[in-house]
Structures are given as C-alpha cells and as structure tokens.
Design a protein around this motif. Structure first.
Motif, PDB file in Angstrom:
ATOM      1  N   LYS A   1       0.833  -1.192   0.000  1.00 16.99           N
ATOM      2  CA  LYS A   1       0.000   0.000   0.000  1.00 16.99           C
ATOM      3  C   LYS A   1       0.867   1.242   0.000  1.00 16.99           C
ATOM      4  O   LYS A   1       2.007   1.228   0.485  1.00 16.99           O
ATOM      5  CB  LYS A   1      -0.897   0.028   1.242  1.00 16.99           C
ATOM      6  N   CYS A   2       0.295   2.322  -0.512  1.00 13.81           N
ATOM      7  CA  CYS A   2       0.985   3.590  -0.393  1.00 13.81           C
ATOM      8  C   CYS A   2      -0.016   4.670   0.009  1.00 13.81           C
ATOM      9  O   CYS A   2      -1.219   4.546  -0.223  1.00 13.81           O
ATOM     10  CB  CYS A   2       1.719   3.944  -1.679  1.00 13.81           C
ATOM     11  N   LEU A   3       0.526   5.686   0.629  1.00 16.85           N
ATOM     12  CA  LEU A   3      -0.294   6.774   1.144  1.00 16.85           C
ATOM     13  C   LEU A   3      -0.080   7.990   0.266  1.00 16.85           C
ATOM     14  O   LEU A   3       1.058   8.352  -0.041  1.00 16.85           O
ATOM     15  CB  LEU A   3       0.146   7.068   2.583  1.00 16.85           C
ATOM     16  N   LEU A   4      -1.175   8.607  -0.148  1.00 13.13           N
ATOM     17  CA  LEU A   4      -1.090   9.777  -1.003  1.00 13.13           C
ATOM     18  C   LEU A   4      -1.774  10.918  -0.261  1.00 13.13           C
ATOM     19  O   LEU A   4      -2.934  10.809   0.122  1.00 13.13           O
ATOM     20  CB  LEU A   4      -1.816   9.484  -2.319  1.00 13.13           C
ATOM     21  N   ARG A   5      -1.029  12.008  -0.048  1.00  9.08           N
ATOM     22  CA  ARG A   5      -1.615  13.148   0.668  1.00  9.08           C
ATOM     23  C   ARG A   5      -1.596  14.358  -0.247  1.00  9.08           C
ATOM     24  O   ARG A   5      -0.737  14.484  -1.117  1.00  9.08           O
ATOM     25  CB  ARG A   5      -0.787  13.499   1.901  1.00  9.08           C
ATOM     26  N   ALA A   6      -2.528  15.274  -0.038  1.00  8.25           N
ATOM     27  CA  ALA A   6      -2.512  16.518  -0.796  1.00  8.25           C
ATOM     28  C   ALA A   6      -2.984  17.645   0.107  1.00  8.25           C
ATOM     29  O   ALA A   6      -3.815  17.442   0.988  1.00  8.25           O
ATOM     30  CB  ALA A   6      -3.406  16.411  -2.020  1.00  8.25           C
ATOM     31  N   THR A   7      -2.411  18.841  -0.121  1.00  2.00           N
ATOM     32  CA  THR A   7      -2.822  19.988   0.674  1.00  2.00           C
ATOM     33  C   THR A   7      -2.548  21.266  -0.095  1.00  2.00           C
ATOM     34  O   THR A   7      -1.741  21.296  -1.017  1.00  2.00           O
ATOM     35  CB  THR A   7      -2.078  20.025   2.022  1.00  2.00           C
ATOM     36  N   ASP A   8      -3.258  22.338   0.325  1.00  2.00           N
ATOM     37  CA  ASP A   8      -2.961  23.637  -0.263  1.00  2.00           C
ATOM     38  C   ASP A   8      -2.389  24.544   0.812  1.00  2.00           C
ATOM     39  O   ASP A   8      -2.308  25.751   0.653  1.00  2.00           O
ATOM     40  CB  ASP A   8      -4.244  24.259  -0.840  1.00  2.00           C
ATOM     41  N   GLY A   9      -2.003  23.925   1.942  1.00  2.00           N
ATOM     42  CA  GLY A   9      -1.491  24.705   3.063  1.00  2.00           C
ATOM     43  C   GLY A   9      -2.546  24.813   4.153  1.00  2.00           C
ATOM     44  O   GLY A   9      -2.244  24.983   5.322  1.00  2.00           O
ATOM     45  N   LYS A  10      -3.817  24.718   3.755  1.00  2.00           N
ATOM     46  CA  LYS A  10      -4.887  24.816   4.749  1.00  2.00           C
ATOM     47  C   LYS A  10      -5.669  23.511   4.800  1.00  2.00           C
ATOM     48  O   LYS A  10      -5.727  22.839   5.807  1.00  2.00           O
ATOM     49  CB  LYS A  10      -5.844  25.960   4.365  1.00  2.00           C
ATOM     50  N   LYS A  11      -6.248  23.140   3.664  1.00  2.00           N
ATOM     51  CA  LYS A  11      -7.080  21.935   3.641  1.00  2.00           C
ATOM     52  C   LYS A  11      -6.204  20.717   3.352  1.00  2.00           C
ATOM     53  O   LYS A  11      -5.324  20.763   2.495  1.00  2.00           O
ATOM     54  CB  LYS A  11      -8.122  22.092   2.531  1.00  2.00           C
ATOM     55  N   LYS A  12      -6.447  19.627   4.073  1.00  2.00           N
ATOM     56  CA  LYS A  12      -5.639  18.422   3.894  1.00  2.00           C
ATOM     57  C   LYS A  12      -6.529  17.250   3.501  1.00  2.00           C
ATOM     58  O   LYS A  12      -7.566  17.015   4.111  1.00  2.00           O
ATOM     59  CB  LYS A  12      -4.950  18.046   5.205  1.00  2.00           C
ATOM     60  N   ILE A  13      -6.104  16.496   2.507  1.00  2.00           N
ATOM     61  CA  ILE A  13      -6.828  15.273   2.149  1.00  2.00           C
ATOM     62  C   ILE A  13      -5.814  14.152   1.953  1.00  2.00           C
ATOM     63  O   ILE A  13      -4.647  14.406   1.689  1.00  2.00           O
ATOM     64  CB  ILE A  13      -7.647  15.448   0.854  1.00  2.00           C
ATOM     65  N   SER A  14      -6.297  12.928   2.078  1.00  2.00           N
ATOM     66  CA  SER A  14      -5.382  11.811   1.873  1.00  2.00           C
ATOM     67  C   SER A  14      -6.159  10.583   1.425  1.00  2.00           C
ATOM     68  O   SER A  14      -7.383  10.514   1.562  1.00  2.00           O
ATOM     69  CB  SER A  14      -4.627  11.495   3.172  1.00  2.00           C
ATOM     70  N   THR A  15      -5.423   9.632   0.862  1.00  2.00           N
ATOM     71  CA  THR A  15      -6.031   8.370   0.477  1.00  2.00           C
ATOM     72  C   THR A  15      -4.978   7.270   0.517  1.00  2.00           C
ATOM     73  O   THR A  15      -3.777   7.547   0.453  1.00  2.00           O
ATOM     74  CB  THR A  15      -6.661   8.460  -0.932  1.00  2.00           C
ATOM     75  N   VAL A  16      -5.424   6.040   0.621  1.00  2.14           N
ATOM     76  CA  VAL A  16      -4.519   4.894   0.612  1.00  2.14           C
ATOM     77  C   VAL A  16      -4.754   4.137  -0.689  1.00  2.14           C
ATOM     78  O   VAL A  16      -5.897   3.858  -1.056  1.00  2.14           O
ATOM     79  CB  VAL A  16      -4.798   3.966   1.818  1.00  2.14           C
ATOM     80  N   VAL A  17      -3.672   3.830  -1.388  1.00  2.57           N
ATOM     81  CA  VAL A  17      -3.785   3.085  -2.635  1.00  2.57           C
ATOM     82  C   VAL A  17      -3.104   1.733  -2.456  1.00  2.57           C
ATOM     83  O   VAL A  17      -1.966   1.673  -2.007  1.00  2.57           O
ATOM     84  CB  VAL A  17      -3.105   3.845  -3.798  1.00  2.57           C
ATOM     85  N   SER A  18      -3.805   0.678  -2.799  1.00  2.00           N
ATOM     86  CA  SER A  18      -3.202  -0.654  -2.688  1.00  2.00           C
ATOM     87  C   SER A  18      -2.950  -1.205  -4.086  1.00  2.00           C
ATOM     88  O   SER A  18      -3.396  -0.632  -5.078  1.00  2.00           O
ATOM     89  CB  SER A  18      -4.127  -1.591  -1.930  1.00  2.00           C
ATOM     90  N   SER A  19      -2.256  -2.324  -4.151  1.00  2.00           N
ATOM     91  CA  SER A  19      -1.883  -2.855  -5.463  1.00  2.00           C
ATOM     92  C   SER A  19      -3.105  -3.213  -6.298  1.00  2.00           C
ATOM     93  O   SER A  19      -3.061  -3.182  -7.519  1.00  2.00           O
ATOM     94  CB  SER A  19      -0.975  -4.067  -5.308  1.00  2.00           C
ATOM     95  N   LYS A  20      -4.226  -3.528  -5.651  1.00  2.00           N
ATOM     96  CA  LYS A  20      -5.418  -3.904  -6.410  1.00  2.00           C
ATOM     97  C   LYS A  20      -5.982  -2.723  -7.190  1.00  2.00           C
ATOM     98  O   LYS A  20      -6.474  -2.865  -8.298  1.00  2.00           O
ATOM     99  CB  LYS A  20      -6.494  -4.440  -5.472  1.00  2.00           C
ATOM    100  N   GLU A  21      -5.929  -1.517  -6.568  1.00  3.06           N
ATOM    101  CA  GLU A  21      -6.561  -0.384  -7.233  1.00  3.06           C
ATOM    102  C   GLU A  21      -5.573   0.455  -8.015  1.00  3.06           C
ATOM    103  O   GLU A  21      -5.963   1.430  -8.654  1.00  3.06           O
ATOM    104  CB  GLU A  21      -7.253   0.531  -6.225  1.00  3.06           C
ATOM    105  N   VAL A  22      -4.292   0.109  -7.930  1.00  2.00           N
ATOM    106  CA  VAL A  22      -3.290   1.034  -8.466  1.00  2.00           C
ATOM    107  C   VAL A  22      -3.469   1.289  -9.964  1.00  2.00           C
ATOM    108  O   VAL A  22      -3.306   2.416 -10.423  1.00  2.00           O
ATOM    109  CB  VAL A  22      -1.851   0.565  -8.151  1.00  2.00           C
ATOM    110  N   ASN A  23      -3.832   0.261 -10.722  1.00  2.00           N
ATOM    111  CA  ASN A  23      -3.975   0.459 -12.168  1.00  2.00           C
ATOM    112  C   ASN A  23      -5.028   1.491 -12.505  1.00  2.00           C
ATOM    113  O   ASN A  23      -4.781   2.469 -13.197  1.00  2.00           O
ATOM    114  CB  ASN A  23      -4.337  -0.874 -12.836  1.00  2.00           C
ATOM    115  N   LYS A  24      -6.215   1.241 -11.983  1.00  2.00           N
ATOM    116  CA  LYS A  24      -7.332   2.134 -12.287  1.00  2.00           C
ATOM    117  C   LYS A  24      -7.066   3.530 -11.737  1.00  2.00           C
ATOM    118  O   LYS A  24      -7.294   4.541 -12.406  1.00  2.00           O
ATOM    119  CB  LYS A  24      -8.592   1.539 -11.655  1.00  2.00           C
ATOM    120  N   PHE A  25      -6.550   3.589 -10.521  1.00  2.00           N
ATOM    121  CA  PHE A  25      -6.302   4.874  -9.887  1.00  2.00           C
ATOM    122  C   PHE A  25      -5.266   5.666 -10.665  1.00  2.00           C
ATOM    123  O   PHE A  25      -5.401   6.869 -10.881  1.00  2.00           O
ATOM    124  CB  PHE A  25      -5.810   4.653  -8.451  1.00  2.00           C
TER     125      PHE A  25
END
Lengths: 69, 110
Positions: free
Chosen positions: B55-79
């Motif tokens: 699995k890998c963790l993907l985070r994103a932010t603009d300095g204020k708002k923070k979001i994140s998601t976890v991607v596993s090998s099963k979804e990696v292609n489509k994602f």
C-alpha cells in the motif's frame, strides 16, 4: 520496522508562478528538481506514477532506467 | 486530515488545483504505507497486525485543507490512469519551449 517507509516523494505545483518542484528524500539524502518547462510535466508525472507502482509492488523490483535525456 | 476513498480523493484534488490557480501551491506527498493504524510505542513490543507490503499513502494539501487516500496494489492500475490524467490536465501553467530557447539549448549542448 520498514526502512523504505522513510522515503517520501513530494510534488509542489504553483500555477501562479508556473513552477513545478519534485523532491525525493529519506531524511538522510534529499533530491530536488525544480522546473518551469511544460515538457517536464509529462516526465515528472510518469516518474511519479512509476514510484507509486514501486511502492505498491509486493516483490522487490528493479527499474530499468529509460533513455537518458 | 481527511482520509478519503480514491475517487473522492481525486475529486477533491481537482478542487484543490482549481482553488490554487490564481494564488497558492498544491503539495502532493507520496509515501509507502504499511497499514499501521496505531502509533508505535517507544518501549515494548509492537503488537497487532503484520505490516502490509502493498500500500501507499497519497496526501494533498494547499497549506490549509488536507486530504489523503490509501492506494493498494489492487486499485493502483485504475487509480493511476485517472490520477495521471488529472495531473496532466491541471499542471498546465508552465512555459512552453519557444524558438529562442531551442537555439539556446542547441548552443549549450555543443
């Protein structure tokens, strides 16, 4: 303890300045690439995706280095 | 930090890019994730789940708002397809190479 967990890749994009910056670090070594060229976006995006695939792969994989520019 | 499903993460990431277009930066962080949900205690043994390797963790932010998601090998292609398209579509504010720069590059290459 997973040491490869210490490696992170950071992308920083500023549309107002037209800059894209990519940093890869394991808290010991830090590599940064900064660009303002549109042609680098595709390369960075491909590289980023490649790194994601490596992180998600179960068995250890080697990466064949593509042609150097 | 808001943990989202892959699809929702992509939607929110698009929003972040659009919001930061006039002013601001978008930070995206990618890191390997072993599935831990509890912090590792300083003393004592690490109990609980076996670390997941895919699995890998993907985070994103603009300095204020923070979001994140976890991607596993099963979804990696489509994602990855959707994610690549998103990046290419949104990171379009960089300079295109014009003739002047091409001449400069030819000179420095020689």
């Amino acid at each position: 303890m997973c040491f490869s967990c210490q490696v992170r890749v950071v992308l920083k994009y500023r549309h107002a300045d037209g800059t894209l910056c990519m940093k890869v670090t394991d808290d010991a070594v830090c590599l940064v690439y900064r660009t303002e060229q549109a042609q680098d976006v595709k390369k960075i995006e491909k590289f980023h995706s490649q790194l994601m695939r490596l992180m998600v792969a179960k068995e250890p994989r080697t990466v064949a280095v593509a042609e150097a520019d | 930090m808001v943990l989202l499903e892959s699809e929702q993460f992509l939607t929110e990431l698009t929003r972040l890019f659009q919001k930061c277009r006039p002013l601001g930066s978008v930070f995206i962080t990618l890191k390997k994730y072993d599935g831990r949900t509890k912090p590792i205690p300083r003393k004592g043994s690490v109990e609980g789940l076996e670390p997941a390797e895919n699995k890998c963790l993907l985070r994103a932010t603009d300095g204020k708002k923070k979001i994140s998601t976890v991607v596993s090998s099963k979804e990696v292609n489509k994602f990855q397809m959707a994610y690549s398209n998103l990046l290419r579509a949104n990171m379009d504010g960089l300079k295109k190479r014009d003739k002047k720069n091409k001449n400069k590059k030819a000179k420095t290459a020689q």
